[in-house]
Design a protein around this motif. Structure first.
Motif, PDB file in Angstrom:
ATOM      1  N   PHE A 124       0.831  -1.203   0.000  1.00 39.65           N
ATOM      2  CA  PHE A 124       0.000   0.000   0.000  1.00 39.65           C
ATOM      3  C   PHE A 124       0.864   1.252   0.000  1.00 39.65           C
ATOM      4  CE2 PHE A 124      -1.947   3.468   2.488  1.00 39.65           C
ATOM      5  CZ  PHE A 124      -3.031   3.740   1.663  1.00 39.65           C
ATOM      6  N   THR A 125       0.582   2.164  -0.897  1.00 38.92           N
ATOM      7  CA  THR A 125       1.188   3.504  -0.859  1.00 38.92           C
ATOM      8  C   THR A 125       0.037   4.506  -0.885  1.00 38.92           C
ATOM      9  OG1 THR A 125       3.187   2.765  -1.994  1.00 38.92           O
ATOM     10  CG2 THR A 125       2.745   5.115  -2.032  1.00 38.92           C
ATOM     11  N   ASP A 126       0.039   5.389   0.070  1.00 37.77           N
ATOM     12  CA  ASP A 126      -0.996   6.422   0.185  1.00 37.77           C
ATOM     13  C   ASP A 126      -1.148   7.148  -1.157  1.00 37.77           C
ATOM     14  OD1 ASP A 126      -2.407   8.863   0.724  1.00 37.77           O
ATOM     15  OD2 ASP A 126      -1.754   8.794   2.826  1.00 37.77           O
TER      16      ASP A 126
ATOM     17  N   SER B 276       2.539  14.131  -3.138  1.00 35.18           N
ATOM     18  CA  SER B 276       1.784  15.307  -3.588  1.00 35.18           C
ATOM     19  C   SER B 276       2.003  16.418  -2.567  1.00 35.18           C
ATOM     20  CB  SER B 276       0.304  14.984  -3.660  1.00 35.18           C
ATOM     21  OG  SER B 276      -0.230  14.911  -2.346  1.00 35.18           O
ATOM     22  N   ILE B 277       1.445  17.590  -2.839  1.00 27.68           N
ATOM     23  CA  ILE B 277       1.593  18.682  -1.872  1.00 27.68           C
ATOM     24  C   ILE B 277       0.829  18.390  -0.584  1.00 27.68           C
ATOM     25  CG2 ILE B 277       2.079  20.493  -3.558  1.00 27.68           C
ATOM     26  CD1 ILE B 277      -0.878  21.320  -3.321  1.00 27.68           C
ATOM     27  N   HIS B 278      -0.057  17.392  -0.622  1.00 29.52           N
ATOM     28  CA  HIS B 278      -0.806  17.034   0.591  1.00 29.52           C
ATOM     29  C   HIS B 278      -0.290  15.743   1.227  1.00 29.52           C
ATOM     30  CE1 HIS B 278      -3.481  20.204  -0.532  1.00 29.52           C
ATOM     31  NE2 HIS B 278      -3.961  19.568  -1.585  1.00 29.52           N
ATOM     32  N   ASP B 279       0.878  15.320   0.851  1.00 28.71           N
ATOM     33  CA  ASP B 279       1.429  14.091   1.418  1.00 28.71           C
ATOM     34  C   ASP B 279       1.715  14.297   2.911  1.00 28.71           C
ATOM     35  OD1 ASP B 279       2.799  11.845   2.123  1.00 28.71           O
ATOM     36  OD2 ASP B 279       4.400  12.059   0.631  1.00 28.71           O
TER      37      ASP B 279
ATOM     38  N   ALA C 125       6.930  13.268   1.258  1.00 32.88           N
ATOM     39  CA  ALA C 125       7.960  12.621   0.450  1.00 32.88           C
ATOM     40  C   ALA C 125       8.042  13.320  -0.910  1.00 32.88           C
ATOM     41  CB  ALA C 125       7.611  11.150   0.263  1.00 32.88           C
ATOM     42  N   THR C 126       9.133  13.091  -1.636  1.00 30.45           N
ATOM     43  CA  THR C 126       9.312  13.789  -2.910  1.00 30.45           C
ATOM     44  C   THR C 126       9.242  12.872  -4.123  1.00 30.45           C
ATOM     45  OG1 THR C 126      11.680  13.471  -2.845  1.00 30.45           O
ATOM     46  CG2 THR C 126      10.830  15.507  -1.869  1.00 30.45           C
ATOM     47  N   CYS C 127       9.515  11.572  -3.929  1.00 32.10           N
ATOM     48  CA  CYS C 127       9.561  10.646  -5.073  1.00 32.10           C
ATOM     49  C   CYS C 127      10.655  10.992  -6.067  1.00 32.10           C
ATOM     50  CB  CYS C 127       8.227  10.560  -5.789  1.00 32.10           C
ATOM     51  SG  CYS C 127       6.972   9.709  -4.856  1.00 32.10           S
TER      52      CYS C 127
ATOM     53  N   ALA D  25       2.529  11.488  -7.781  1.00 31.22           N
ATOM     54  CA  ALA D  25       1.766  10.819  -6.734  1.00 31.22           C
ATOM     55  C   ALA D  25       1.009   9.638  -7.336  1.00 31.22           C
ATOM     56  CB  ALA D  25       0.782  11.808  -6.118  1.00 31.22           C
ATOM     57  N   PRO D  26       0.669   8.633  -6.513  1.00 32.76           N
ATOM     58  CA  PRO D  26      -0.175   7.545  -7.027  1.00 32.76           C
ATOM     59  C   PRO D  26      -1.450   8.061  -7.693  1.00 32.76           C
ATOM     60  CG  PRO D  26       0.707   6.940  -4.890  1.00 32.76           C
ATOM     61  CD  PRO D  26       1.139   8.360  -5.144  1.00 32.76           C
ATOM     62  N   ILE D  27      -2.032   9.124  -7.156  1.00 29.80           N
ATOM     63  CA  ILE D  27      -3.267   9.631  -7.773  1.00 29.80           C
ATOM     64  C   ILE D  27      -2.998  10.178  -9.180  1.00 29.80           C
ATOM     65  CG2 ILE D  27      -3.129  11.918  -6.653  1.00 29.80           C
ATOM     66  CD1 ILE D  27      -6.226  11.858  -6.575  1.00 29.80           C
ATOM     67  N   VAL D  28      -1.779  10.660  -9.409  1.00 32.49           N
ATOM     68  CA  VAL D  28      -1.400  11.125 -10.749  1.00 32.49           C
ATOM     69  C   VAL D  28      -1.108   9.931 -11.660  1.00 32.49           C
ATOM     70  CG1 VAL D  28       0.508  12.222 -11.999  1.00 32.49           C
ATOM     71  CG2 VAL D  28      -0.592  13.422 -10.103  1.00 32.49           C
ATOM     72  N   TYR D  29      -0.292   9.010 -11.166  1.00 33.15           N
ATOM     73  CA  TYR D  29       0.044   7.839 -11.984  1.00 33.15           C
ATOM     74  C   TYR D  29      -1.177   6.968 -12.273  1.00 33.15           C
ATOM     75  CZ  TYR D  29       5.082   8.327 -12.550  1.00 33.15           C
ATOM     76  OH  TYR D  29       6.327   8.733 -12.953  1.00 33.15           O
ATOM     77  N   SER D  30      -2.203   7.076 -11.454  1.00 36.63           N
ATOM     78  CA  SER D  30      -3.408   6.276 -11.703  1.00 36.63           C
ATOM     79  C   SER D  30      -4.153   6.763 -12.942  1.00 36.63           C
ATOM     80  CB  SER D  30      -4.321   6.320 -10.474  1.00 36.63           C
ATOM     81  OG  SER D  30      -3.648   5.685  -9.396  1.00 36.63           O
ATOM     82  N   GLN D  31      -3.700   7.889 -13.507  1.00 34.16           N
ATOM     83  CA  GLN D  31      -4.274   8.384 -14.771  1.00 34.16           C
ATOM     84  C   GLN D  31      -3.345   8.064 -15.940  1.00 34.16           C
ATOM     85  OE1 GLN D  31      -7.040   8.906 -12.677  1.00 34.16           O
ATOM     86  NE2 GLN D  31      -7.548  10.064 -14.522  1.00 34.16           N
ATOM     87  N   TYR D  32      -2.296   7.251 -15.713  1.00 32.04           N
ATOM     88  CA  TYR D  32      -1.305   7.115 -16.777  1.00 32.04           C
ATOM     89  C   TYR D  32      -1.351   5.788 -17.528  1.00 32.04           C
ATOM     90  CZ  TYR D  32       2.542   8.412 -19.643  1.00 32.04           C
ATOM     91  OH  TYR D  32       3.285   8.741 -20.745  1.00 32.04           O
TER      92      TYR D  32
END
Ligand SMILES: *[C@@H]1O[C@H](CO)[C@@H](O)[C@H](O)[C@H]1NC(C)=O
Ligand SMILES: *[C@@H]1O[C@H](CO)[C@@H](O)[C@H](O)[C@H]1NC(C)=O
Ligand SMILES: *[C@@H]1O[C@H](CO)[C@@H](O)[C@H](O)[C@H]1NC(C)=O
Ligand SMILES: *[C@@H]1O[C@H](CO)[C@@H](O)[C@H](O)[C@H]1NC(C)=O
Ligand SMILES: *[C@@H]1O[C@H](CO)[C@@H](O)[C@H](O)[C@H]1NC(C)=O
Ligand SMILES: *[C@@H]1O[C@H](CO)[C@@H](O)[C@H](O)[C@H]1NC(C)=O
Ligand SMILES: *[C@@H]1O[C@H](CO)[C@@H](O)[C@H](O)[C@H]1NC(C)=O
Ligand SMILES: *[C@@H]1O[C@H](CO)[C@@H](O)[C@H](O)[C@H]1NC(C)=O
Ligand SMILES: *[C@@H]1O[C@H](CO)[C@@H](O)[C@H](O)[C@H]1NC(C)=O
Length: 829
Positions: free
Chosen positions: A592-594, A599-602, A606-608, A622-629
């Motif tokens: 699991f990764t949040d 993101s700016i709300h992490d 973290a920076t990745c 962020a995972p929420i960004v990559y979930s659109q890729y």
């Protein structure tokens, strides 16, 4: 890529942008354009078109606050990029526009918009009017910190610097004016000393690159001619390697006989030693700052202006001299400057915009962004120290991960000949190193950031230009072999080239818990997504080549992105937003990764960024960004996310809550994704809001690193009202910021024009306006979609007419084929 993150831009900033629809005042734009009675190709007869595109290029955009753009002089894709270096932090391209920083020298090689450690910035020149109290040779403070000086500051608080394509100049606080221009492998500098200067002195610095990383310096000077030759070893900026570079510097009076230097010598740090002519005469273990110093006689009572011609080579100092002698035999500064500008104008003039009703800042933003797409990669042909070949050699791919998404697709529209040379150079690297280059700088392999993203670059070329491949000297066979190497062969170290392909082939994703010896076990989720798109791009080439079994195989592998989709993860506090790309173990169980991670709300901030200890699975997104890729199969993403409505609300959530990250490439296509949910008006508005909020022509007008022109090409596409899907024949369609924009393609010998009927300007804040595409005609015939156009329009040189409306609720069109294609719904066949 952006190892140094600049955190800005909450969604609330959208609301801060002031309202003002349409600039009625286009007079400034009209002043710099001309009314054409017969423009190239099909642009309308009344179009105000751009004759001197270079005058619309603002080189200072992004030169402070982390843009790392290069404002110095270069020709398109020139190896030599001559510019000022300052003592600023983040001087990755040498320069900072903030006048509190001192100039430290004028060096010959730079990159544009990179992160990592400071690249290149070597072989600096410097000038003194006098030294110390007694003005003796020995008093000259030749080291970086000893010699540096502020620039003059203009009444508006900006430094007295000027730049245009092919030319840079500055006035230093010492009264010395410095001007720079260049050819591909040589630069010419002009140092104009203040009136009354009795001892014009010139410094050549052999060792101080941007990282001050030199070892093994060599230097010789000729006391009669003042020629300096030399070189050293330097550190690569984003990888483990080192490289060697060489220079050759000659001086000449500008319009008078300079004569032999009156004093000469080598220096160590702040200690010039008169009469020494080579580095071996010095006690070099005392410092790594080494160079040459000359005093010349002044030009009688007239202005003393000294020209310095500087050749550079990665092979030898003899070759550095030959490069300078070949390219600038005449020391003619103005000729070199004007030849460079002519090249830029020819190139930039291939894309024409109608400036009527367009804010002049938008015209400048367009040509400046376009300009920056032609800095990297750089043409190092003849300068490859690693092997001999008659093929072109390009370097400064920094990195393909950044540029594959938009840069080459923009190039395809107007400059396939350069594109073909870059592709040939990449194939040649694969033939000698086994895998296509991914990240590369100064002849050294750098760290990869995701996939083997040379694949979609080669595929973009081949899908669009396969019929011209022969005439452009690109071997289809060699190109395909290079792609297969990335897809099938595991390299000795996938941190530097290729992919972790063995496990990709067996599991269909990169697991979190498999440690193999040959590369770092990090960014597994983002690598999975990149590999999937890479394989998609290979499937498209296979199809063109008639290799249908391969086409199917790689298309299937490209659907592997769904293997890291965990439907059971919900967004913290938002149970309705369900399903995310997540790290997965080899046994199939998910870690699991949040979704807010990086993101700016992490919560853990973290920076990745690239970091071997980073086992959360994600790189610069962020995972929420990559979930659109999964750009080749957005229809599948929509299904995974619960249908079009949920997909649209998720996109809105991403923007409204500040998860869209304009500084990093994984977010780049998100504003246009509404197209796939049949809501193109929302894409048009989002993309325009992104431009309004994050991109402008000020010195801080970039939200993050330019990333070798990745950001420049992104902005150019948005302003053109297009967004590309590399390795396909589709461009997503929105409305341009211009009533008309046309692309002249010299290889296809076509001009394609997009004309926006009903255009009357752009909403300042990107919101609303008469900018939504209601219907499309191509060459007078109704076209099936408001959401995408086909490459055919560019090969045939069409007139694409858009009818605009202020209705944001327009759809893609009534037909079944109006939505842009996706793989799982039968697209791209
Ligand atoms: C943007 O400008 C329009 C037109 O002036 C205005 O109606 C709207 O409120 C503005 N939107 C934002 C978010 O500022
Ligand atoms: C510029 O150089 C001067 C003289 O060495 C120094 O005092 C000053 O701090 C420098 N400025 C910056 C921003 O480092
Ligand atoms: C520097 O000074 C010269 C001569 O005084 C002037 O022509 C020029 O515009 C100034 N600025 C730059 C950036 O060269
Ligand atoms: C320079 O000017 C001085 C004073 O005006 C004069 O004596 C001298 O001859 C001049 N030198 C040259 C080289 O013109
Ligand atoms: C390339 O060819 C030159 C001239 O024959 C030779 O000196 C050089 O060593 C070769 N370079 C490499 C890397 O093989
Ligand atoms: C998601 O939850 C369902 C219901 O609890 C379960 O059957 C399924 O295996 C879970 N899927 C994953 C990938 O964990
Ligand atoms: C599982 O995820 C957590 C949170 O990101 C991470 O700290 C841990 O290293 C991961 N475990 C493995 C084996 O990758
Ligand atoms: C220009 O863009 C930068 C970077 O996104 C932003 O910080 C700045 O506020 C913008 N300036 C204006 C005047 O919009
Ligand atoms: C390019 O197109 C123009 C106009 O259609 C034509 O006159 C010209 O011959 C073409 N040139 C080439 C090289 O095909």
């Amino acid at each position: 890529m952006l190892p140094l993150r600049v955190v800005i831009g909450l969604a609330t900033a959208f609301a801060q942008v002031t309202a003002a629809l349409v600039d009625a005042d286009a007079s400034a734009a009209l002043a710099s354009s001309v009314t054409a009675s017969a423009a190239v190709g099909t642009p309308s007869a009344s179009a105000n078109f751009i004759r001197d595109a270079a005058s619309h290029v603002n080189l200072f955009i992004g030169t402070t606050n982390g843009g790392h753009t290069f404002p110095g002089a270069t020709i398109p894709h020139g190896m030599v990029k001559v510019g000022m270096d300052t003592d600023s932090p983040g001087n990755h391209a040498g320069y900072d526009a903030n006048p509190i920083f001192n100039a430290t020298g004028f060096s010959q090689l730079h990159d544009d918009g990179t992160g990592g450690a400071v690249p290149l910035s070597l072989f600096k020149l410097w000038a003194f009017t006098s030294c110390g109290v007694g003005n003796t040779f020995e008093e000259c403070q030749t080291s970086i910190s000893g010699r540096k000086a502020l620039r003059k500051v203009l009444p508006d608080g900006s430094p007295d610097d000027a730049a245009e394509p092919g030319y840079f100049s500055t006035n230093l606080s010492t009264g010395i004016r410095v001007e720079l221009t260049s050819t591909r492998r040589a630069a010419i500098h002009r140092y104009t000393f203040p009136a009354g200067t009795k001892t014009p002195r010139m410094v050549v610095d052999i060792t101080n690159d941007g990282q001050m990383s030199s070892t093994d310096p060599e230097m010789d000077l000729d006391p009669d001619t003042a020629r300096v030759t030399g070189g050293a070893h330097f550190e690569a900026s984003f990888g483990p390697g080192r490289y060697r570079a060489f220079t050759c510097v000659d001086f000449k009076g500008d319009g008078y006989e300079l004569g032999a230097p009156t004093e000469f010598g080598a220096w160590l740090a702040d200690f010039p030693v008169k009469q020494t002519v080579t580095v071996t005469q010095l006690y070099t273990s005392f410092t790594d700052q080494i160079g040459a110093l000359f005093t010349f006689a002044p030009n009688g009572n007239s202005t003393t202006s000294i020209l310095a011609r500087v050749g550079v080579s990665f092979i030898s100092s003899e070759q550095a001299c030959a490069n300078a002698e070949d390219e600038i035999p005449d020391f003619d500064f103005e000729r070199v400057r004007s030849a460079s500008r002519t090249q830029w104008n020819e190139l930039l003039g291939r894309v024409q915009v109608d400036t009527t009703n367009v804010d002049p800042e938008i015209v400048d933003l367009f040509y400046s962004s376009f300009y920056r797409t032609h800095l990297s990669p750089a043409d190092y042909t003849g300068e490859n120290p690693l092997w001999n070949s008659t093929e072109p050699y390009y370097d400064s791919f920094y990195c393909n991960w950044d540029t594959y998404r938009t840069l080459y697709s923009f190039m395809a529209l107007h400059d396939p000949a350069t594109f073909a040379r870059i592709v040939r150079g990449m194939i040649n690297i694969q033939q000698h190193e086994g895998w296509l280059p991914e990240c590369r700088g100064a002849t050294a392999k750098h760290y990869i950031q995701g996939g083997s993203n040379g694949d979609p670059i080669l595929a973009e070329f081949f899908v669009k230009f396969h019929e011209h491949a022969k005439e452009l000297s690109v071997s289809a066979d060699a190109l395909y072999k290079a792609l297969l190497a990335d897809a099938e062969l595991q390299p000795p170290n996938w941190d530097l080239q290729g992919r972790q392909v063995n496990i990709w082939k067996t599991l269909g994703y990169i697991p979190s818990d498999v440690w193999e010896r040959s590369g770092t076990n990090s960014k597994q989720v983002s690598r999975t997504l990149e590999y999937a798109f890479d394989d998609f791009s290979i499937s498209q080439v296979a199809k063109v080549l008639g290799k249908s079994a391969d086409g199917k195989k790689y298309a299937q592998r490209s659907e592997n992105f769904a293997n890291v989709w965990n439907p059971n993860v919900t967004f913290p506090g938002e149970t309705d937003i369900a399903g995310f790309m997540q790290p997965r173990f080899a046994n199939g169980v998910f870690n699991f990764t949040d979704p807010r991670h990086c993101s700016i709300h992490d919560p853990i901030q973290a920076t990745c960024f690239l970091n071997a200890q980073n086992h959360d699975g994600f790189y610069e997104g962020a995972p929420i960004v990559y979930s659109q890729y999964a750009p080749h199969d957005t229809a599948k993403l929509i299904a995974l996310q619960g249908g079009k409505e949920k997909f649209v609300s998720r996109l809105n959530f991403i923007f409204n809550q500040g998860y869209f990250d304009s500084t990093d490439e994984p977010s780049q296509q998100i504003p246009f994704m509404y197209h796939y949910a049949n809501r193109p008006g929302l894409s048009t508005q989002r993309s325009r809001q992104v431009i309004a909020e994050f991109y402008n022509t000020s010195i801080n007008g970039l939200p993050g690193n330019d990333d070798s022109g990745a950001m420049g090409s992104y902005v150019a596409f948005y302003l053109a009202g297009l967004y590309p899907l590399p390795a396909t024949r589709q461009f997503l369609l929105s409305s341009p910021y211009f009533r008309e924009i046309s692309f002249q393609n010299p290889v296809l010998n076509t001009t394609t024009t997009i004309r926006a009927n009903g255009f009357h300007g752009n909403p300042k804040n990107g919101t609303g306006g008469h900018v939504f595409v209601q219907s499309v005609k191509i060459d007078g015939k109704p076209w099936k979609s408001n959401c995408f156009i086909d490459w055919d329009a560019f090969t045939s040189g069409s007139l694409i007419e858009l009818q605009l409306t202020d209705n944001i609720n327009v759809g893609c069109g009534a037909g079944l084929d109006a939505l842009p294609p996706s793989l799982s719904t039968g697209g791209y066949d």
